[in-house]
Motif scaffolding. Structure first.
Motif, mmCIF file in Angstrom:
data_model
loop_
_atom_site.group_PDB
_atom_site.id
_atom_site.type_symbol
_atom_site.label_atom_id
_atom_site.label_comp_id
_atom_site.label_asym_id
_atom_site.label_seq_id
_atom_site.Cartn_x
_atom_site.Cartn_y
_atom_site.Cartn_z
ATOM 1 N N ALA A 180 13.390 -17.036 -13.647
ATOM 2 C CA ALA A 180 13.492 -15.695 -13.059
ATOM 3 C C ALA A 180 13.114 -15.760 -11.588
ATOM 4 O O ALA A 180 12.273 -16.566 -11.185
ATOM 5 C CB ALA A 180 12.570 -14.719 -13.792
ATOM 6 N N SER A 181 13.731 -14.917 -10.799
ATOM 7 C CA SER A 181 13.397 -14.824 -9.376
ATOM 8 C C SER A 181 13.805 -13.445 -8.884
ATOM 9 O O SER A 181 14.616 -12.756 -9.517
ATOM 10 C CB SER A 181 14.099 -15.910 -8.551
ATOM 11 N N GLY A 182 13.232 -13.018 -7.776
ATOM 12 C CA GLY A 182 13.589 -11.714 -7.254
ATOM 13 C C GLY A 182 12.705 -11.289 -6.098
ATOM 14 O O GLY A 182 11.938 -12.088 -5.543
ATOM 15 N N ARG A 183 12.807 -10.022 -5.766
ATOM 16 C CA ARG A 183 12.033 -9.442 -4.666
ATOM 17 C C ARG A 183 11.455 -8.103 -5.118
ATOM 18 O O ARG A 183 12.098 -7.367 -5.882
ATOM 19 C CB ARG A 183 12.905 -9.228 -3.423
ATOM 20 N N VAL A 184 10.274 -7.795 -4.631
ATOM 21 C CA VAL A 184 9.666 -6.486 -4.870
ATOM 22 C C VAL A 184 9.126 -5.962 -3.543
ATOM 23 O O VAL A 184 8.799 -6.736 -2.633
ATOM 24 C CB VAL A 184 8.521 -6.544 -5.909
ATOM 25 N N ALA A 185 9.059 -4.638 -3.435
ATOM 26 C CA ALA A 185 8.542 -3.994 -2.225
ATOM 27 C C ALA A 185 7.491 -2.970 -2.625
ATOM 28 O O ALA A 185 7.617 -2.293 -3.653
ATOM 29 C CB ALA A 185 9.662 -3.337 -1.436
ATOM 30 N N ARG A 186 6.472 -2.861 -1.830
ATOM 31 C CA ARG A 186 5.401 -1.902 -2.110
ATOM 32 C C ARG A 186 4.795 -1.447 -0.792
ATOM 33 O O ARG A 186 4.392 -2.251 0.037
ATOM 34 C CB ARG A 186 4.329 -2.516 -2.988
ATOM 35 N N ASP A 187 4.749 -0.128 -0.577
ATOM 36 C CA ASP A 187 4.068 0.445 0.588
ATOM 37 C C ASP A 187 2.727 1.006 0.118
ATOM 38 O O ASP A 187 2.694 1.908 -0.726
ATOM 39 C CB ASP A 187 4.911 1.547 1.230
ATOM 40 N N PHE A 188 1.666 0.472 0.656
ATOM 41 C CA PHE A 188 0.325 0.893 0.264
ATOM 42 C C PHE A 188 -0.172 1.985 1.207
ATOM 43 O O PHE A 188 0.046 1.923 2.429
ATOM 44 C CB PHE A 188 -0.642 -0.290 0.305
ATOM 45 N N ASP A 189 -0.877 2.961 0.633
ATOM 46 C CA ASP A 189 -1.423 4.063 1.427
ATOM 47 C C ASP A 189 -2.893 4.261 1.052
ATOM 48 O O ASP A 189 -3.227 4.435 -0.126
ATOM 49 C CB ASP A 189 -0.636 5.347 1.155
ATOM 50 N N ASP A 190 -3.750 4.197 2.047
ATOM 51 C CA ASP A 190 -5.189 4.471 1.875
ATOM 52 C C ASP A 190 -5.838 3.600 0.794
ATOM 53 O O ASP A 190 -6.476 4.104 -0.140
ATOM 54 C CB ASP A 190 -5.415 5.950 1.563
ATOM 55 N N VAL A 191 -5.670 2.296 0.908
ATOM 56 C CA VAL A 191 -6.439 1.377 0.067
ATOM 57 C C VAL A 191 -7.882 1.438 0.572
ATOM 58 O O VAL A 191 -8.167 1.097 1.718
ATOM 59 C CB VAL A 191 -5.889 -0.055 0.153
ATOM 60 N N LEU A 192 -8.788 1.878 -0.297
ATOM 61 C CA LEU A 192 -10.150 2.217 0.118
ATOM 62 C C LEU A 192 -11.104 1.064 -0.147
ATOM 63 O O LEU A 192 -11.166 0.533 -1.248
ATOM 64 C CB LEU A 192 -10.618 3.459 -0.638
ATOM 65 N N VAL A 193 -11.872 0.699 0.894
ATOM 66 C CA VAL A 193 -12.839 -0.404 0.806
ATOM 67 C C VAL A 193 -14.135 0.045 1.482
ATOM 68 O O VAL A 193 -14.096 0.592 2.593
ATOM 69 C CB VAL A 193 -12.299 -1.669 1.502
ATOM 70 N N PRO A 194 -15.299 -0.152 0.860
ATOM 71 C CA PRO A 194 -16.560 0.252 1.505
ATOM 72 C C PRO A 194 -16.837 -0.550 2.761
ATOM 73 O O PRO A 194 -16.588 -1.755 2.816
ATOM 74 C CB PRO A 194 -17.613 -0.007 0.422
ATOM 75 N N GLY A 195 -17.352 0.131 3.767
ATOM 76 C CA GLY A 195 -17.757 -0.538 4.996
ATOM 77 C C GLY A 195 -19.255 -0.776 5.032
ATOM 78 O O GLY A 195 -19.816 -1.052 6.092
ATOM 79 N N THR A 196 -19.900 -0.642 3.871
ATOM 80 C CA THR A 196 -21.356 -0.786 3.796
ATOM 81 C C THR A 196 -21.729 -1.940 2.884
ATOM 82 O O THR A 196 -21.001 -2.250 1.936
ATOM 83 C CB THR A 196 -22.002 0.508 3.259
ATOM 84 N N THR A 197 -22.847 -2.550 3.178
ATOM 85 C CA THR A 197 -23.402 -3.582 2.297
ATOM 86 C C THR A 197 -24.679 -3.077 1.622
ATOM 87 O O THR A 197 -25.304 -3.813 0.867
ATOM 88 C CB THR A 197 -23.733 -4.856 3.091
#
Length: 377
Positions: free
Chosen positions: A217-234
């Motif tokens: 199998a082979s192919g292509r996929v597309a995905r537009d990500f919006d607001d992937v949230l990651v903490p800026g604190t430790t």
């Protein structure tokens, strides 16, 4: 190699800072933002000052440009902070304050603070839940801790002030296009009759076996990500961050310091580049699931996956929490309440006495059940 993030994280001494203060027009006392409203309110005289909430889309910054030091002066700000030596929190200090207690771990902060130059927030979620409602959520959560020491519950449930804090997060938008090769597996079932022994007699019985047939199998996929949230604190453990999620990011407002009036903010301790490494791991996991769906079948194998990232932007946003941090028998304990949803997470000690009583009661019940079974026989 020079660190491309040195500019944003530089500590600058003796720099005049912009202080945000909002005096009450009626009595001159400081106004503070009233959670759940769009008002600044005066605790002294009760005057309310409406905030015209800033409208329009939040500004996104280009990550690749930022990596090359291309952050404009208008996107940078300087705040007065002190770093907690116990938990690593970067806590903002008001002018003239040199000693406080860290809101994240209750350790004393006594330091000569300086100016911290960093990326200005592009947006914030204002406090929606007031302090009393947050305290009620905390009491309910504490009530479920059966094996916590009783004096801890009384101490933590007391009418103690909670700290309202804006915690730093990064969000990332990305356009991704991926190519893959792999295999699609289809499960085939076969039924055949085999001899078996049942109560000493030989009988024939149907047995079903399965095998997987693989095809390329082979192919292509597309995905537009919006607001992937990651903490800026430790300063908050991952389980805290996960437990108080999710956040209603669709309600984000453009940054306005009036929403911070009367509250504190933590400066980010993780750079936007460090945050992107976590965001990319989240994106890769989603892309992998997209590929598996695209391959289809009953089983999937991915042998090669290559992803090109097109447009890549980020935002620095502030999210609100109510926090109680205190020291109990020489150790720090924290409770965190999502100031939008009321979700609670915290740390707790265990009561050896309560555990011992539970063990003894469990043994008594087990012995009673065993005695009943013996007497019935």
């Amino acid at each position: 190699m020079d660190n491309p993030w040195a500019k944003e994280m530089a500590t600058i001494e003796n720099v005049p800072l912009e202080e945000h203060r909002f005096p009450c027009p009626a009595c001159g006392a400081d106004l503070r933002f009233a959670p759940g409203t769009d008002n600044l309110a005066c605790d002294h005289c009760g005057h309310a000052e409406p905030i015209q909430a800033p409208r329009g889309a939040l500004r996104e910054l280009d990550l690749r440009s930022a990596e090359k030091g291309g952050i404009s002066e208008e996107d940078l700000e300087e705040t007065r902070t002190a770093r907690c030596g116990s938990c690593g929190a970067e806590v903002e200090f008001a002018a003239g304050v040199h000693a406080e207690t860290c809101p994240f771990c209750a350790s004393p902060l006594v330091t000569d603070t300086g100016a911290n130059r960093h990326i200005k927030p592009q947006g914030q979620l204002p406090f929606l839940i007031a302090e009393e409602e947050a305290r009620q959520a905390l009491r309910k959560w504490l009530g479920r801790l059966w094996f916590a020491p009783s004096d801890l519950k009384k101490y933590a449930s007391a009418e103690r002030a909670l700290d309202g804090i804006y915690v730093p997060y990064w969000t990332y938008d990305a356009e991704t296009r991926s190519r893959y090769t792999g295999q699609r597996g289809t499960v085939h079932h076969k039924t055949k009759r085999v001899p078996v022994m049942v109560k000493g007699k030989r009988r024939m019985q149907n047995v079903t076996t399965s095998e997987v047939r693989w095809r390329p199998a082979s192919g292509r996929v597309a995905r537009d990500f919006d607001d992937v949230l990651v903490p800026g604190t430790t300063s908050l453990p991952k389980r805290f961050v996960d437990a108080i999620a999710p956040w209603d990011l669709s309600a984000l407002l453009r940054y306005d310091p009036r929403y911070l009036a009367g509250f504190r903010a933590e400066a980010y301790g993780r750079s936007v580049q460090e945050g992107y490494e976590d965001a990319r791991a989240i994106m890769n996991s989603v892309i992998t699931q997209d590929v598996r769906r695209d391959i289809g079948g009953d089983r999937q194998k991915i042998t090669r996956l290559e992803t090109d990232v097109g447009r890549l932007t980020f935002k620095h946003v502030l999210l609100p929490v109510w926090m109680a941090a205190y020291r109990y028998r020489g150790k720090s304990y924290r409770f965190v309440v999502n100031a939008r949803t009321g979700a609670v997470e915290g740390e707790r000690p265990w009561s050896p006495g309560k555990i011992a009583i539970a063990v003894v009661l469990g043994l008594i019940v087990a012995l009673a059940i065993a005695w009943l079974q013996i007497s019935q026989n």
